[in-house]
Design an enzyme around this catalytic site. Structure first.
Site, PDB file in Angstrom:
ATOM      1  CG  PHE A  45      42.374  18.942  52.258  1.00  0.00           C
ATOM      2  CD1 PHE A  45      41.924  17.482  51.316  1.00  0.00           C
ATOM      3  CD2 PHE A  45      41.809  20.192  51.716  1.00  0.00           C
ATOM      4  CE1 PHE A  45      41.497  17.199  50.367  1.00  0.00           C
ATOM      5  CE2 PHE A  45      40.970  19.981  50.460  1.00  0.00           C
ATOM      6  CZ  PHE A  45      41.456  19.015  49.541  1.00  0.00           C
TER       7      PHE A  45
ATOM      8  CG  HIS B 223      32.306  17.720  60.402  1.00  0.00           C
ATOM      9  ND1 HIS B 223      32.438  18.326  60.540  1.00  0.00           N
ATOM     10  CD2 HIS B 223      30.945  18.484  59.949  1.00  0.00           C
ATOM     11  CE1 HIS B 223      32.664  19.453  59.878  1.00  0.00           C
ATOM     12  NE2 HIS B 223      31.702  20.011  59.751  1.00  0.00           N
TER      13      HIS B 223
ATOM     14  N   GLY C 135      43.096  21.442  63.642  1.00  0.00           N
ATOM     15  CA  GLY C 135      44.645  22.162  64.386  1.00  0.00           C
ATOM     16  C   GLY C 135      44.840  21.315  65.734  1.00  0.00           C
TER      17      GLY C 135
ATOM     18  CG  ASP D 257      35.495  15.400  59.401  1.00  0.00           C
ATOM     19  OD1 ASP D 257      35.196  16.552  59.770  1.00  0.00           O
ATOM     20  OD2 ASP D 257      37.323  15.194  59.664  1.00  0.00           O
TER      21      ASP D 257
ATOM     22  CG  ASP E 236      36.412  19.306  63.597  1.00  0.00           C
ATOM     23  OD1 ASP E 236      38.302  18.850  63.381  1.00  0.00           O
ATOM     24  OD2 ASP E 236      35.709  19.133  63.142  1.00  0.00           O
TER      25      ASP E 236
END
Length: 235
Positions: free
Chosen positions: A149, A68, A187, A30, A185
């Site tokens: 986050f 990403h 959780g 990320d 993407d």
């Protein structure tokens, strides 16, 4: 696919090695610039980190790095990421117009990388169909949390998007051969991975549930894999 956002940044070499040793060679990186996601804490990795990982693990050609981009001007990073050894760039659909997205996808593929597109929880899946119909994008990253986050709670709105995209993909495959992988993407844990796989997801990005699991990396990975396999059997 494991997300380095949740890894121990003070030992990135050791974390990547741990992934490879566990048989996970597809990693998600990320890239936040603190602007697109307006927070001084939303500042993560750049081309230098990507290049350092590729150089350190050059003896592992199976290592795949998906980048990403959650950044203000994603087009300016394409060449730098290609030079650093990125395998695929995934950009945020909401960061630009459709014409700009098509142009960026053309640039990414012309640089020899694969191209993916990511959508926020509030974005309708149908909004990206015109982009997908170009055939330039081979992966759709459906965010199940707000970008920014790790450790957020899974948003079940992603499940219907997966089903809708899967149906669209089946129709397109029979019409013109266009195909995309469906990635979820955010959780993802032992419970949510079963649900998204049942809905039709091909790939899941996992971070906190692996790197920060109370029982450790190996046990967490086994738990996730078992749950994923159960989801596939129940699909």
């Amino acid at each position: 696919m494991l997300s380095l956002l949740a890894a121990d940044w003070s030992d990135m070499k050791g974390e990547v090695q741990r992934c490879i040793d566990a048989g996970v060679s597809h990693l998600h990186v990320d890239v936040f610039d603190g602007v697109y996601l307006d927070s001084p804490y939303a500042l993560t990795f750049g081309p230098q980190m990507v290049g350092a990982i590729k150089k350190r693990f050059a003896e592992h050609p199976e290592l795949v790095l998906d980048i990403h981009l959650c950044v203000d001007r994603p087009a300016r990073y394409a060449t730098a990421m290609a030079d650093s050894g990125a395998s695929r760039i995934i950009f945020m659909f909401e960061a630009m117009s459709l014409d700009e997205a098509i142009k960026l996808a053309q640039t990414i593929t012309s640089l020899g990388m694969k191209c993916g597109v990511s959508i926020n929880p509030d974005t309708s899946i149908s909004e990206i169909y015109p982009l997908l119909e170009t055939g330039l994008v081979d992966l759709v990253d459906i965010l199940a949390v707000e970008p920014g986050f790790g450790g957020q709670k899974f948003n079940p709105v992603s499940e219907q998007k997966i089903k809708d995209l899967r149906q669209w993909r089946e129709e397109q495959q029979s019409k013109n051969g266009i195909d995309v992988q469906i990635l979820v993407d955010g959780g993802i844990n032992a419970k949510s991975i079963r649900r998204v796989v049942q809905a039709g997801a091909d790939i899941c990005v996992v971070g906190t549930a692996i790197f920060q699991h109370k029982d450790g990396f190996s046990d967490a990975l086994k738990e996730l894999m078992d749950s994923r396999n159960t989801g596939r059997e129940q699909k």
